[in-house]
Design a protein around this motif. Sequence first.
Motif, short mmCIF file in Angstrom:
data_model
loop_
_atom_site.label_atom_id
_atom_site.label_comp_id
_atom_site.label_asym_id
_atom_site.label_seq_id
_atom_site.Cartn_x
_atom_site.Cartn_y
_atom_site.Cartn_z
N ALA A 54 0.86 -1.19 0.00
CA ALA A 54 0.00 0.00 0.00
C ALA A 54 0.89 1.23 0.00
O ALA A 54 2.08 1.16 0.33
CB ALA A 54 -0.92 0.01 1.22
N PRO A 102 -7.28 -7.31 -2.06
CA PRO A 102 -8.75 -7.34 -2.02
C PRO A 102 -9.38 -8.10 -3.19
O PRO A 102 -10.60 -8.21 -3.27
CB PRO A 102 -9.11 -5.87 -2.08
N THR A 116 -2.66 -0.15 -6.69
CA THR A 116 -3.20 -0.36 -5.35
C THR A 116 -4.61 0.22 -5.21
O THR A 116 -5.35 -0.21 -4.32
CB THR A 116 -2.28 0.25 -4.29
N ASP A 119 -6.14 1.17 -1.85
CA ASP A 119 -6.44 0.00 -1.02
C ASP A 119 -5.13 -0.67 -0.61
O ASP A 119 -4.05 -0.22 -0.99
CB ASP A 119 -7.33 -0.98 -1.80
#
Length: 334
Positions: A54, A102, A116, A119
Motif C-alpha cells: 500500500a 482485495p 493499489t 487500497d
Amino acid sequence: MITRSLAAVLTIGLVHAGPAWSGEIHETVQKFPSDLSTPVGPQSNTVQKFTSIACYDARNGTLQDCGFDMTVVGLTPPPDADNGGHNHTGTHPTGDLSIVDPIVAGPSKSLLGLQTAFDIFVVSHEIPEVSGNVDTLLNLRVPPGWHTVSPESCDGGGTSWCFRTTIKIGLLDPMGNPLLMSLPDISPFYEKHRNGAPDHQDEDAYSGTIDANFNLIEIAEEYSNMTALPLSINDMSLPKGGLFDIKSNYALPHTWHRTGQSADINKPAAGINCRNDYDLIVAVNFVMPAESRSFYTPKIPKGFSRSGRFLCEPTGNIHIDLDVIPPPPPSPFQ
C-alpha cells in the motif's frame, strides 16, 4: 495440513517534494521447506510469505493509488552456491505468487501492471518443497506528481521503489546457517555407497541432524562388531533438507529424506531385507530402544512394509528412523 506464514508489510510514505536515495531495498527471510513429511511424524506444512502492499500520503495517512509489479526472479546467483545441494539441470521450483486480497489473482511467477487503487493489496508467495535461496522483486511506482521519502528510491528520481527479497528455504538456524551436518566420510564401521541421483554430489547426500548422525555411527559400530562388516549407507538428506529428488528432476520419490532424520541402508546380500537382517535390527534396538513415537505414522506406500524403526523398501533396502525432532515453531502470523 498446517499453513504457516510470514507477513511483510510495506507502509510507504509519499510527499509532493523531497529527497530520495538510490539503491534496492533488501530483505532476507528464512523459511523451512514447505513440505517436511517424514516417516517419524506428520510435519506437513504449506508455508506462505505474505506481503501487504500500500502507499499513503505521509502528511495525513490517507491511502493513495500506486502502481506495482512483483516477480519471482529465481535462484540467488550463482545458483550452484545456494541451491541446497541440487547440482543438476531442470527448473528449480521457486514458488508462485497470488493476490489474496482485495481481489484474487494468480498463481503466477509475475504480477505486472497492477494498481493499489487506494487500497491494501496482499500477495502470497507459496514456498516450494525444494531448499535453496529464492529472490523476488517488488517494484512500487508512485503516482504522478509524488516523490518517495522513505524507504529508498530504486531509480534515484524518487518515482519508484525496488524491494528485493531473498527467501532462504531450508532447515536453518536463526542466523541462516544449516541445521544439518554431514556424516563423516571416514569410519572403520560404515561405508558410503550410493545408488541413483548421480547429479547430487556425494558430499551433499549424507546430511543429518546431530542426533541422527551420532545414532547412525553407533549403530554402524554395533553392526560391524557383530558381523565384521561395514554398514553400507546409501542416502540421508541434502545439506539444507527439503525434497531429495533421486531422479534429479525436482520430483518424488524420496519423500522422506527432507529433515535429516533418517538414512537408507543397502541390503547386505541378495534376499536379505529389513525383515530378516537380524544383526542390524539388534544393533538399532541396542542404540535406540524402541518407543511408541518411533513408529512410522503416515500411510505407508503400497509395496512397503513397516517394522519398528525400519521401513522395508520394495528393493529390499532398509530405511531407518534415526531421530525425532519437533516441527518448526509456528509463525506468529499463522
